[in-house]
Scaffold this motif. Structure first.
Motif, short mmCIF file in Angstrom:
data_model
loop_
_atom_site.label_atom_id
_atom_site.label_comp_id
_atom_site.label_asym_id
_atom_site.label_seq_id
_atom_site.Cartn_x
_atom_site.Cartn_y
_atom_site.Cartn_z
N LEU A 105 43.40 42.24 43.87
CA LEU A 105 43.02 42.17 42.46
C LEU A 105 41.75 42.97 42.20
O LEU A 105 40.85 43.00 43.03
N THR A 106 41.72 43.60 41.04
CA THR A 106 40.49 44.27 40.61
C THR A 106 40.20 43.83 39.18
O THR A 106 41.02 44.05 38.29
N VAL A 124 42.34 42.85 34.25
CA VAL A 124 42.59 42.59 35.66
C VAL A 124 43.82 43.37 36.10
O VAL A 124 44.87 43.30 35.46
N LEU A 125 43.68 44.11 37.20
CA LEU A 125 44.80 44.83 37.80
C LEU A 125 45.22 44.08 39.07
O LEU A 125 44.37 43.57 39.80
N ASP A 126 46.53 44.03 39.31
CA ASP A 126 46.98 43.37 40.54
C ASP A 126 47.87 44.28 41.38
O ASP A 126 48.65 43.80 42.21
N ALA A 127 47.76 45.59 41.16
CA ALA A 127 48.50 46.58 41.96
C ALA A 127 50.01 46.44 41.78
O ALA A 127 50.78 46.84 42.63
N LEU A 158 46.99 34.63 37.67
CA LEU A 158 46.94 35.66 38.71
C LEU A 158 47.36 35.12 40.07
O LEU A 158 47.19 33.93 40.35
N ASP A 159 47.87 36.02 40.90
CA ASP A 159 48.25 35.66 42.26
C ASP A 159 47.19 36.19 43.22
O ASP A 159 47.07 37.40 43.40
N PRO A 160 46.39 35.29 43.80
CA PRO A 160 45.27 35.75 44.64
C PRO A 160 45.72 36.48 45.89
O PRO A 160 44.90 37.13 46.55
#
Lengths: 192, 472, 237
Positions: free
Chosen positions: A161-162, A116-119, A155-157
């Motif tokens: 997110l990818t 998971v990527l979160d930028a 994760l922070d929605p």
């Protein structure tokens, strides 16, 4: 006539749906799988997986001579010599013509072989990992969550997110999976 | 009110459409192969999960909760999206939703939009409406592209071109893209990649649907495989998302259930290749204009129906299509709607909302009630129960007919054992039609049976007669 | 144990041999069998075709006829399913009604019923037995214990045969296409006999096999289980 919002909400009220009972949650929220399961399941998607202790050495082996997008925030020692590192600002055309992109990740999921990527730092905006045809992603073992619920908790929605599970693929021809459509066709995962 | 474009104008009733489809041997072969493949793969993806039934129960409960609290959750979503820089629109029906999208395109001077595969926009006939307004919509999902380039109609929720095999796809691509390509799936995928690449890089407006919207955070979730979704959701300046009002989940945590249920049920994968989550607008990353259109288009009417509303739990996985013996043989286009198969048979008539519509009223009968759909549904929609419920509505709407008269007569006969026994004895006279213990030809409507099956001759003595003589 | 037999209208009228076999089998296993003559039809055809209002009085009638019995046994998964699963949705409380294999395995606790049936048999599990009642592998357990019986697996057994009540008439072509595939699977097994727990499905598949002159007979599960060396199954003319 009432506006659409008012009318739809009125229709909903008029339907008078009785409150539902409490939601049962008897499914597994945690899992037993660790890094090994993660590696195995990422590989099932035909991604290339390496367990590495020396990340820069591996990157040198994979990337020397290539033009690779480097998002801001990567560890300095990953930016090894012999690679043409492309840094922001980058246009869409720049990204399209790059040989690949190197990132870290925000989390990974063992059960499903997902990264998971979160930028965040070391990942950059979403286009960076989309247009280059080759994606090298470094996953730290402590980032691997066993299950989907455990990963979502981390994760922070509110961040973009990818979730990535293998290289881009399609099942649209005779319902069989074929790798490689619009997203990166080669995904290489370094577990460290 | 304008007719709901969820069904295609002029479609024949299901039995008539099915007759044509059944005669197409290529179609049956393609469907048998594709559904057979996915059925087996889904079964093994699900078998890997010891808590699958618990996940289904949670999925069902979360969606029931959503349906009971839409009045609260939709404004909550609206507020969260707006707070993060998005704009929320509400659309009562297809016409209203299409008008909003067209207006937004014009405001952005767009004559072309790229599209992520979306059932909601297919349901409202968005592409046709945009075309009329001078905006060309480019489908970027491989199967949607095959349908669009083939001037065809979709036949499956997940894989709209499931009725096409690789050589047919090759033919469409060669003809429409002006290229030469083999029929290897990898080469066909490559052709689509090349064909769409420049469109992704240059188109300024994208249109998508939504798999889920998280009410408390305002996050929108799209699951896909190819990366075309990521392209549309990331590269253009403006993103317009059309979603049915039932697509909500209350909290971020609830998503953990559906991210496990949906991929295994639809593409039979542990996880689909790409899932994108975004909340409003992120400065410097992705579209800087985000519009969310909340679509009713018949959903609130279904919500009123205590039995029928469970169809609104549907997460569009298409597992029910893949296991349905009727769908496998007739294909999706026989249902005359973008929603085919078992879920279509219960959803489409509810969205049309008029059982006097003969085509819509024929859909709940497009099932042998075998129950395979209910068994695989990740949100436990009891499709057979909704089918019989909607059949009752169809019967009420139809009023008096030869069938209703015959049914009333049969019920009257069955309500009294003596009448039933007299009818049995009269029926036994059918022995006179029989040869070698079987009847091979009956008058209409029995001819519908005897066209392919014999009927056993009724025996000279019914069981009850035997019982009375021997045990009475 | 006292049990009532709900023969079902189809079996009563067209397949008396099945109902007789149930009586013979249950009596052999020590049951006292009653057949209330006021019984007719469970209302399934009406309900499934959309004539819900006609099915309600039939459901009430069924309940009146059978309410004094502790157990009702029906040689039909779909009729037992109608009573147990659908009656409550019609506001009619169901009398405890069992499909035959459930009654034998769950209530009587037997899987070997002492049967003898020297034929090659394949079994179609029928959708409502399988998915509405969840009888699982009970019929196969019963068949496996039958002496001299050669049980062969039916490919794609769990796929519907295409009967579906009035579906077979309303969507006759689709029903026939499903039937054709089912028959091919049956013929592939090389079995002499196709068995099932529901005469409605057997009428459909058997009607097709008869039209093909395929030489495969359809025999209800009850008739196989009732068959013994002393009193073997005989084809009814």
């Amino acid at each position: 006539m009432a506006d659409a919002r008012t009318e739809i909400l009125n229709r909903i009220r008029a339907a008078k749906v009785a409150p539902a009972g409490p939601t049962p949650r008897d499914y597994r929220r945690t899992g037993e799988g660790g890094v090994e399961l993660f590696a195995e399941r990422v590989a099932d998607y035909r991604a290339i997986v390496h367990a590495v202790s020396d990340v820069p050495a591996k990157l040198r082996e994979l990337l020397v001579g290539k033009r690779i997008v480097a998002p801001a925030g990567l560890p300095a020692d990953w930016l090894v010599d012999g690679v043409e590192w492309l840094t922001e600002p980058l246009s869409t055309e720049d990204l399209d013509q790059a040989d690949g992109v190197l990132t870290n990740c925000a989390a990974a999921i063992a059960d499903t072989g997902t990264i998971v990527l979160d930028a965040g730092a070391g990942q950059g905006r979403r286009a960076l990992t989309l247009l280059p045809d080759y994606h090298v992603c470094v996953v730290r073992t402590d980032q691997v969550a066993a299950s989907v619920p455990e990963a979502l908790e981390r994760l922070d929605p509110l961040r973009p997110l990818t979730f990535i599970s293998g290289p881009s693929a399609t099942s649209d021809i005779e319902l069989n999976r074929v790798e490689g459509v619009h997203g990166p066709r080669t995904l290489e995962v370094l577990i460290t | 009110m304008a007719r709901n474009p969820v069904t295609w104008l002029g479609s024949p009733t299901f039995p008539n459409a099915a007759r044509t489809a059944l005669a197409d041997t290529q179609l049956r072969q393609n469907l048998r192969k594709a559904t057979g493949t996915i059925r087996a793969r889904r079964a093994s993806a699900v078998a890997e999960m010891p808590d699958w039934e618990a996940l289904r129960l949670s999925g069902e409960a979360i969606k029931n909760d959503v349906l009971s609290r839409l009045e609260v959750l939709l404004p909550q979503l609206e507020e969260a999206v707006t707070a993060r820089g998005g704009t929320v629109h509400w659309a009562r029906d297809a016409e209203e939703a299409n008008a909003i999208v067209l207006r937004l395109c014009r405001e952005n001077d767009a004559t072309e939009v790229v599209k992520v595969k979306s059932m909601a926009t297919a349901e409202i006939g968005l592409n046709e409406a945009l075309e009329e307004g001078g905006v060309h919509a480019i489908e970027t999902d491989l199967a949607e592209l095959i349908v669009q380039l083939g001037d065809d109609r979709p036949s499956h929720i997940l894989v709209p071109a499931i009725h096409r095999n690789r050589s047919e796809i090759r033919e469409i691509f060669q003809r429409r893209m002006g290229i030469s390509v083999s029929d290897e799936p990898a080469d066909l995928a490559e052709a689509a990649r090349l064909y769409l690449r420049q469109k992704f890089l240059t188109t300024k407006v994208a249109v998508s649907g939504a798999n889920f919207a998280v009410a408390d955070t305002g996050s929108i979730v799209v699951l896909e495989s190819e990366g075309n979704g990521r392209m549309c959701l990331t590269l253009p300046d403006t993103l317009i998302t059309v979603m049915g009002i039932e697509k909500l989940v209350p909290t971020w945590q609830d998503l953990e259930v559906f991210l496990q249920l949906l991929p295994r049920s639809s593409t039979a994968e542990r996880m689909n290749p790409y899932t994108s989550v975004w909340t409003g607008v992120t400065p410097g990353d992705g579209p800087q204009q985000f519009h969310l259109i909340l679509l009713d288009n018949g959903r609130t009417a279904s919500l009123k129906d205590t039995v029928g509303r469970q169809a609104l739990r549907c997460i569009r996985c298409s597992a029910c299509l893949n296991v349905c013996p009727v769908y496998e043989r007739t294909g999706g286009q026989s249902y005359g709607s973008v929603y085919p198969g078992p879920i279509g048979a219960i959803l489409t008539p509810q969205l049309v909302g008029d059982m006097h519509d003969k085509q819509a009223a024929s859909l709940p009968y497009a099932s042998s009630l075998c129950g395979a759909c209910f068994e695989v549904c990740p949100v436990r929609i009891d499709i057979p129960s909704v089918l019989t419920h909607l059949r009752a509505e169809a019967v009420t709407a139809k009023g008096r007919s030869p069938e209703s008269v015959a049914m009333a007569a049969a019920a009257w006969m069955f309500r009294d054992a003596k009448r039933y026994e007299r009818a049995q004895k009269l029926g036994a006279l059918a022995r006179l039609l029989a040869r070698n213990g079987k009847i091979t030809s009956l008058p209409w409507p029995g001819s519908k049976w005897t066209s392919s099956r014999d009927v056993p001759a009724p025996p000279a003595e019914s069981f009850r007669e035997w019982w009375r003589k021997n045990r009475g | 144990m006292k049990v009532a037999l709900f023969a079902t209208c189809l079996t009563d009228t067209f397949y008396p041999s099945t109902a007789k076999a149930v009586v013979r089998l249950l009596e052999r296993l020590g049951c006292e069998v009653s057949f209330p003559l006021e019984q007719t039809c469970c209302g399934q055809m009406h309900f499934n075709t959309g004539y819900r209002s006609h099915s309600v009085p039939l459901a009430r009638q069924y309940t009146e006829v059978f309410e004094s019995f502790d157990h009702v046994v029906a040689p039909s998964g779909s009729c037992a399913g109608m009573v147990r699963e659908v009656y409550p949705t019609l506001g009619v409380s169901p009398v405890p009604t069992h499909e035959l294999s459930e009654f034998l395995v769950d209530v009587l606790g037997v899987t070997d019923v002492g049967a003898w049936f020297p034929h090659r048999v394949t079994y179609h599990p029928t959708c409502h037995s399988l998915r509405m009642l969840g009888v699982g592998d009970k019929p196969l357990k019963l068949l496996s214990a039958v002496r001299a019986l050669d049980l062969v697996e039916l490919p794609a057994a769990e796929t519907c045969c295409g009967f579906g009540g009035t579906f077979a008439i309303k969507n006759a072509e689709t029903s026939t296409a499903m039937l054709a595939d089912k028959m091919r699977c049956v013929l592939d097994t090389g079995a002499e006999v196709l068995s099932a727990g529901d005469n409605s499905c057997l009428m459909h598949i058997g009607g097709g096999l008869s039209r093909l002159k395929a030489g495969v007979r359809t025999v209800h599960l009850a008739e196989i289980l009732a068959s013994t060396e002393e009193d073997p199954w005989r084809a009814t003319p």
